[in-house]
Write an enzyme that holds these catalytic residues in place. Sequence first.
Site, mmCIF file in Angstrom:
data_model
loop_
_atom_site.group_PDB
_atom_site.id
_atom_site.type_symbol
_atom_site.label_atom_id
_atom_site.label_comp_id
_atom_site.label_asym_id
_atom_site.label_seq_id
_atom_site.Cartn_x
_atom_site.Cartn_y
_atom_site.Cartn_z
ATOM 1 N N ASP A 89 -10.248 146.957 15.582
ATOM 2 C CA ASP A 89 -11.104 148.122 15.350
ATOM 3 C C ASP A 89 -11.287 148.351 13.856
ATOM 4 O O ASP A 89 -10.346 148.207 13.076
ATOM 5 C CB ASP A 89 -10.453 149.353 15.988
ATOM 6 C CG ASP A 89 -11.286 150.616 15.830
ATOM 7 O OD1 ASP A 89 -12.524 150.505 15.732
ATOM 8 O OD2 ASP A 89 -10.692 151.709 15.825
ATOM 9 N N SER A 98 -9.571 157.942 19.611
ATOM 10 C CA SER A 98 -10.613 158.255 18.658
ATOM 11 C C SER A 98 -10.496 159.688 18.163
ATOM 12 O O SER A 98 -9.489 160.068 17.578
ATOM 13 C CB SER A 98 -11.969 157.970 19.311
ATOM 14 O OG SER A 98 -12.954 157.811 18.345
ATOM 15 N N HIS A 136 -11.499 149.180 19.332
ATOM 16 C CA HIS A 136 -11.353 150.636 19.374
ATOM 17 C C HIS A 136 -10.897 151.110 20.751
ATOM 18 O O HIS A 136 -10.164 152.085 20.869
ATOM 19 C CB HIS A 136 -12.700 151.268 19.023
ATOM 20 C CG HIS A 136 -12.658 152.732 18.776
ATOM 21 N ND1 HIS A 136 -12.003 153.293 17.706
ATOM 22 C CD2 HIS A 136 -13.198 153.775 19.464
ATOM 23 C CE1 HIS A 136 -12.145 154.612 17.736
ATOM 24 N NE2 HIS A 136 -12.862 154.920 18.792
#
EC number: 3.4.16.5
Length: 553
Positions: free
Chosen positions: A467, A276, A529
């Site tokens: 994601d 991320s 994710h």
Amino acid sequence: MRVLSTTLLIGAAAAAVSPPQQVLQAPEEAVENTHKSSPSLAESLSQPLRELKEELKLLTNEVEEVWEEVSNIFPGALDNIFFSSAKKHTRRPDSHWDHIIRGSDVQNIWVENENGEKEREVGGRLEAFDLRVKAVDPSSLGIDPDVKQYSGYLDDNENDKHLFYWFFESRNDPKTDPVVLWLNGGPGCSSLTGLFFELGPSSIGKNIKPIYNPYSWNSNTSVIFLDQPVNVGFSYSGNSVSETSAAAKDVYALLTLFFKQFPEYSSQDFHIAGESYAGHYIPSFASEILSHKKRNINLKSVLIGNGLTDGLTQYEYYRPMACGDGGYPAVLDETTCRSMDNALGRCQSMIQSCYDSESAWTCVPASIYCNNALLGPYQRTGQNVYDVRKPCEDSSLCYADLEYVSTYLNQAEVMKALGAEVDSFDSCNFDINRNFLFKGDWMKPFHKLVPGLLEEIPVLIYAGDADFICNWLGNKAWTDALEWAGHEEYAATELEDLEIVDNKHKGKKIGQVKSSGNLTFMRLFGGGHMVPYDQPEASLEFFNRWIGGEWTK
């Protein structure tokens, strides 16, 4: 959990577990919750905003027009700005710790080089830093009871910063296995969520008890989980941090002092991994480490999972991913998809201005405009931004099970066993998120650091293909477009099937991979994710093979 058109969606891009809707407003009782012993706290809380005001005189007419435009389109996005409050804490006495390593002592170690000249053993400014270490009793927590563990704090005494870490030895052969630093994103999310929700030795069940994880990344590596920047997780400070570069020097100091205290790990291969917003952190942290030619950190590679690294390229792929071009059914209708197409040009123009100047005055409006125009439509559906296949659960972080992690870590006996010094644990601190956004850090071009890394170490960019927020389309696109010495050869390389090779599921397709020179990209099938959460077996498979050097020179 719903987006208002007048709010700034600052929690929308690149948090490992940040909520997809985060209204920019002052937390309730924020002043009451600050640490009263910090005399300059009021000033430090508003530091990013004050720095913005200082630059006001430098505004060009064009930049003023951009701010006017953003204010008109999203009226209220800049209302009620508040920057991070300090966490209540009680520092434990030095007698609590098994080891305290003084940076000033390490700084003063001199050795003779090959030319007979005296030089410092390791580079960097370390005199302001100390590292506190406590051996964790695994039996008291029930987490990998046969594995050696340490926890503690890196103290920056000059800037009142205290970063918490938790170290787990490898389950296999810690005397020879590599060491990995794991970083969650946000900015502002604790890496202990990665520990208990993704790739650590245990998860936390409904009964708030640890559950053994057979797919933990410490199966064949020793892992350091670090809560950074300050005021994240168990870390704390009386000051605020608002940009990635400031955290890089902290991480270098922590690793240098840790490997000095535990030299048995310093000669082993070392890797940095994260997801991320770690797409910002890792290029910066690795560059800081490599800038010190005299170091005790044997950095061999970096791994970035579903990261935000090149916004100019990646924001182009929100519409395709939301509208059915990423391998999953469309979440948005055709009219909304067309509106996102119409907004893309202006968004990219703003991001380009941010890239050109790297000033908060251009980078902040780019974040506001692009997040509202390209992420907002998806968020208003209530679908999980971290997994296009699922609705956002009734939780501020879209995953209700994360509450188990927070409940576990807030238990007094757990905090005591770890030596935690704050009064509570939170998975994510959204004040930190605001700080980074209003410093302009969000949209800055951290991909520009990657070519320098590729000259020295291998880089893996991997992405779970379900994601939305940091999707595989955008990550593949920026790696394909990256200008570096091996660009032409990499661009000409095709994706190949990625299969399990070494267990009972041998031959099972888990994704696709392309690799040339020091750059590798992976698409992981069925991963959101957080790939280790959704696909634990596939996650450990590619991780072990990467650490083993399969795709590296």
